[in-house]
Write an enzyme that holds these catalytic residues in place. Structure first.
Site, mmCIF file in Angstrom:
data_model
loop_
_atom_site.group_PDB
_atom_site.id
_atom_site.type_symbol
_atom_site.label_atom_id
_atom_site.label_comp_id
_atom_site.label_asym_id
_atom_site.label_seq_id
_atom_site.Cartn_x
_atom_site.Cartn_y
_atom_site.Cartn_z
ATOM 1 N N HIS A 124 0.866 -1.201 0.000
ATOM 2 C CA HIS A 124 0.000 0.000 0.000
ATOM 3 C C HIS A 124 0.893 1.238 0.000
ATOM 4 O O HIS A 124 1.512 1.562 1.011
ATOM 5 C CB HIS A 124 -0.896 0.013 1.247
ATOM 6 C CG HIS A 124 -1.858 1.163 1.262
ATOM 7 N ND1 HIS A 124 -3.194 0.991 1.547
ATOM 8 C CD2 HIS A 124 -1.712 2.494 1.042
ATOM 9 C CE1 HIS A 124 -3.823 2.157 1.492
ATOM 10 N NE2 HIS A 124 -2.934 3.093 1.195
ATOM 11 N N HIS A 128 1.515 5.433 -1.730
ATOM 12 C CA HIS A 128 1.123 6.590 -2.553
ATOM 13 C C HIS A 128 2.391 7.211 -3.128
ATOM 14 O O HIS A 128 3.253 7.656 -2.379
ATOM 15 C CB HIS A 128 0.384 7.632 -1.699
ATOM 16 C CG HIS A 128 -0.861 7.088 -1.093
ATOM 17 N ND1 HIS A 128 -2.078 7.147 -1.726
ATOM 18 C CD2 HIS A 128 -1.076 6.439 0.086
ATOM 19 C CE1 HIS A 128 -2.986 6.568 -0.962
ATOM 20 N NE2 HIS A 128 -2.406 6.117 0.137
ATOM 21 N N ARG A 132 2.107 9.659 -5.657
ATOM 22 C CA ARG A 132 1.761 10.946 -6.293
ATOM 23 C C ARG A 132 2.163 10.908 -7.775
ATOM 24 O O ARG A 132 2.280 9.855 -8.357
ATOM 25 C CB ARG A 132 2.377 12.153 -5.556
ATOM 26 C CG ARG A 132 2.121 12.165 -4.052
ATOM 27 C CD ARG A 132 0.680 12.131 -3.672
ATOM 28 N NE ARG A 132 0.511 12.185 -2.216
ATOM 29 C CZ ARG A 132 -0.503 11.642 -1.568
ATOM 30 N NH1 ARG A 132 -1.447 10.987 -2.207
ATOM 31 N NH2 ARG A 132 -0.582 11.753 -0.256
ATOM 32 N N ASN A 177 -5.205 7.206 -6.163
ATOM 33 C CA ASN A 177 -5.935 8.455 -5.854
ATOM 34 C C ASN A 177 -5.155 9.697 -6.287
ATOM 35 O O ASN A 177 -4.816 10.560 -5.488
ATOM 36 C CB ASN A 177 -6.313 8.533 -4.365
ATOM 37 C CG ASN A 177 -5.115 8.479 -3.439
ATOM 38 O OD1 ASN A 177 -4.085 7.906 -3.778
ATOM 39 N ND2 ASN A 177 -5.248 9.081 -2.278
ATOM 40 N N LYS A 208 -9.392 -0.204 -5.813
ATOM 41 C CA LYS A 208 -9.423 0.475 -4.522
ATOM 42 C C LYS A 208 -10.764 1.145 -4.277
ATOM 43 O O LYS A 208 -11.233 1.932 -5.100
ATOM 44 C CB LYS A 208 -8.303 1.532 -4.480
ATOM 45 C CG LYS A 208 -8.192 2.295 -3.159
ATOM 46 C CD LYS A 208 -7.652 1.441 -2.027
ATOM 47 C CE LYS A 208 -7.758 2.130 -0.670
ATOM 48 N NZ LYS A 208 -6.713 3.097 -0.411
ATOM 49 N N HIS A 227 -10.450 1.270 1.776
ATOM 50 C CA HIS A 227 -10.242 2.293 2.808
ATOM 51 C C HIS A 227 -11.496 2.247 3.672
ATOM 52 O O HIS A 227 -12.545 2.745 3.285
ATOM 53 C CB HIS A 227 -10.049 3.679 2.193
ATOM 54 C CG HIS A 227 -9.781 4.723 3.241
ATOM 55 N ND1 HIS A 227 -8.574 5.359 3.383
ATOM 56 C CD2 HIS A 227 -10.571 5.209 4.233
ATOM 57 C CE1 HIS A 227 -8.630 6.189 4.413
ATOM 58 N NE2 HIS A 227 -9.839 6.126 4.945
ATOM 59 N N HIS A 260 -4.567 -0.521 5.866
ATOM 60 C CA HIS A 260 -4.158 0.218 7.065
ATOM 61 C C HIS A 260 -5.127 0.014 8.236
ATOM 62 O O HIS A 260 -5.749 0.931 8.727
ATOM 63 C CB HIS A 260 -3.959 1.717 6.772
ATOM 64 C CG HIS A 260 -4.967 2.330 5.833
ATOM 65 N ND1 HIS A 260 -6.313 2.292 6.053
ATOM 66 C CD2 HIS A 260 -4.796 2.999 4.674
ATOM 67 C CE1 HIS A 260 -6.932 2.902 5.065
ATOM 68 N NE2 HIS A 260 -6.029 3.339 4.210
ATOM 69 N N LEU A 294 -4.970 9.335 8.030
ATOM 70 C CA LEU A 294 -6.299 8.714 8.014
ATOM 71 C C LEU A 294 -6.171 7.285 7.527
ATOM 72 O O LEU A 294 -5.516 7.073 6.497
ATOM 73 C CB LEU A 294 -7.268 9.496 7.115
ATOM 74 C CG LEU A 294 -7.726 10.838 7.694
ATOM 75 C CD1 LEU A 294 -8.559 11.598 6.668
ATOM 76 C CD2 LEU A 294 -8.519 10.658 8.979
ATOM 77 N N ASP A 326 1.456 2.620 3.581
ATOM 78 C CA ASP A 326 0.579 3.779 3.357
ATOM 79 C C ASP A 326 1.415 5.064 3.367
ATOM 80 O O ASP A 326 0.928 6.121 3.758
ATOM 81 C CB ASP A 326 -0.550 3.851 4.383
ATOM 82 C CG ASP A 326 -1.660 4.815 3.969
ATOM 83 O OD1 ASP A 326 -1.747 5.155 2.773
ATOM 84 O OD2 ASP A 326 -2.428 5.238 4.845
ATOM 85 N N HIS A 373 3.066 14.407 1.540
ATOM 86 C CA HIS A 373 2.493 15.752 1.387
ATOM 87 C C HIS A 373 3.612 16.726 1.725
ATOM 88 O O HIS A 373 4.397 16.459 2.639
ATOM 89 C CB HIS A 373 1.347 15.982 2.375
ATOM 90 C CG HIS A 373 0.118 15.175 2.100
ATOM 91 N ND1 HIS A 373 -0.779 15.490 1.111
ATOM 92 C CD2 HIS A 373 -0.367 14.062 2.701
ATOM 93 C CE1 HIS A 373 -1.769 14.608 1.114
ATOM 94 N NE2 HIS A 373 -1.540 13.720 2.061
ATOM 95 N N ALA A 410 -3.811 14.918 5.697
ATOM 96 C CA ALA A 410 -3.613 13.622 6.357
ATOM 97 C C ALA A 410 -2.610 12.797 5.561
ATOM 98 O O ALA A 410 -2.719 12.697 4.341
ATOM 99 C CB ALA A 410 -4.937 12.881 6.438
HETATM 100 ZN ZN LIG Z 1 -3.447 5.090 1.618
#
Ligand SMILES: [Zn+2]
Length: 344
Positions: free
Chosen positions: A13, A15, A17, A41, A99, A136, A174, A219, A247, A251, A263
C-alpha cells in the site's frame, strides 16, 4: 556486527503521487522493496486501464537504474466501474487490485464510491476473476466520531458486503482497530489486512504530545493504546493474513504544517528499518520476514521475491527532510530521530 538478511520485502500500500515528485519519491521504495501496490488516488483518479498504464510508465521512468522494483497498479473504483472494466483489467495482467474509497474519506477521494451496494455486479466480476477489493474502511458520515469511523464501516459495509459476496477477496487497508483486526482473523483466508508503521508505533495521544504534531496526522487516524497493542500482538504472532503496507503518503511540509493540514505520513525513507525496530521491540524479529516479504505475496497469489536485502545494526539519524520536487520538502516519519537498523 549484528545483521538481518531478508527476502526482499514488498509494500502492499503506497502513494507515489505524480509529476516531478515521482523522481524523488519512487527511489526510496525502489531501494527497499521488490514491488509495491500503487494507490490510484491521483487528481484526477486512475479509473481506467489506460490511465493506469500511463501512470505505470511514469513510475517506471522514476526507478533508479539497477533497482529490482516493479510497481503493481490498481484502479480507483467509482460508481461507474463496470463488470467489463474489471474483466479488461484482469485480462491485461497489469492490474492487481481495485481500490474502494468511500467518497470524501481521505486525500483525493471525492470521486469515490457513494453506494457500494449498487456495485454488486462489478464486485461479482471481481470475485469471478479473482481481483481483490482494497478497502479504505472508514464511514464518511460527519456525525460519526473520527475515531469510530473504521468500526462503523466494519458494521455498516464490510460485514454486510461479505455476507452478499462471501468469496470476494478483500484487503482491509491500514487496519487501525482491534475490532477490524479481529474481524480479519475470523473472516477466513480471503480477507487480509495491511498494517502501517505508524499504527504499530503510536497511539492517538501521540498526536498531541507536547503540542499538536501534524506529521502524526493520518487517516485512518491513530487510535487508542489498546488498539495499537492488539495490532502489535497480531503482527508479532506471525498471522499470515497481515502484511506490510506502509501507506507512505507524501504531502509537502507546507501542506502538513498549515492551519488545515493534510492527512498522511511519509515513511518511505525509513520504512523497512522502522518495521525492523518494531518487530525487534516486540521480541519478534524472526516474524519480520513473513510480514514484510511472504504474507502479501502469498495473499495476492504472486511469487515471493528471490533477491534479498540486508539490514545492519548500526545507528543512523533519519534526515530532517527530503526534497519533494524543486519547490517543496517532505518531512519523514522519525525525522531527526535515531534508528538502529540500517539498510546496507
Ligand atoms: Zn493510503
Amino acid at each position: 556486527m549484528k545483521q538481518i538478511t531478508l527476502t526482499r520485502p514488498d509494500d502492499w500500500h503506497v502513494h507515489f503521487r505524480d509529476g516531478d515528485a515521482l523522481g524523488e519519491i519512487v527511489p526510496h521504495h525502489a531501494r527497499r522493496f521488490g514491488r509495491a501496490i500503487v494507490m490510484p488516488n491521483l487528481k484526477p483518479p486512475v479509473t481506467s486501464l489506460n490511465d493506469a498504464m500511463a501512470y505505470r510508465q511514469r513510475v517506471v521512468d522514476a526507478i533508479p537504474a539497477g533497482c529490482d522494483f516493479t510497481p503493481l497498479m490498481t484502479l480507483y473504483l467509482t460508481q461507474k466501474t463496470s463488470p467489463e472494466d474489471i474483466e479488461n483489467a484482469k485480462q491485461s495482467g497489469m492490474i492487481y487490485g481495485v481500490k474502494l474509497y468511500p467518497a470524501g474519506a481521505t486525500t483525493n477521494s471525492d470521486a469515490g464510491v457513494t453506494d457500494i451496494f449498487a456495485l454488486l455486479p462489478t464486485l461479482q466480476a471481481m470475485t469471478n476473476v479473482g481481483l481483490p477489493l482494497l478497502i479504505h474502511a472508514e464511514v464518511t458520515d460527519p456525525a460519526v466520531d473520527v475515531f469510530d469511523r473504521e468500526k462503523s464501516f466494519l458494521e455498516q459495509v464490510v460485514k454486510p458486503l461479505l455476507e452478499k459476496l462471501p468469496d470476494l477477496k478483500v484487503v482491509l487497508e491500514h487496519v487501525t482497530t482491534a475490532d477490524m483486526a479481529n474481524f480479519v482473523i475470523d473472516a477466513g483466508g480471503h480477507v487480509g489486512a495491511t498494517v502501517t508503521p505508524q499504527h504499530l508505533l503510536y497511539n492517538r495521544s501521540d498526536i498531541f504530545r507536547g503540542g499538536i504534531n501534524p506529521h502524526l496526522y493520518c487517516l485512518p487516524i491513530l487510535k487508542r493504546e489498546q488498539h495499537r497493542e492488539r495490532l502489535c500482538e497480531i503482527v508479532a504472532s506471525g498471522d499470515p493474513r497481515f502484511f506490510l503496507g506502509t501507506d507512505s503518503a507524501p504531502h509537502s511540509q507546507h501542506a502538513k504544517e498549515s492551519a488545515c493540514g493534510c492527512a498522511g505520513i511519509f515513511s518511505a525513507p525509513c520504512a523497512i528499518e522502522v518495521y525492523a525496530e518494531i518487530f525487534e521491540s516486540l521480541g519478534a524479529l524472526e516474524k519480520l520476514e513473513g510480514f514484510a516479504s511472504f504474507h502479501g505475496a502469498d495473499f495476492y497469489g504472486l511469487p515471493r521475491n528471490e533477491s534479498q536485502i540486508t539490514l545492519i545494526n548500526k545507528p543512523w539519524t533519519v534526515p530532517e527532510s527530503f526534497p519533494m520536487d524543486n519547490k517543496n520538502q517532505l518531512i519523514p516519519l522519525k525525522a531527526n530521530e535515531t534508528l538502529h537498523w540500517q539498510l546496507v
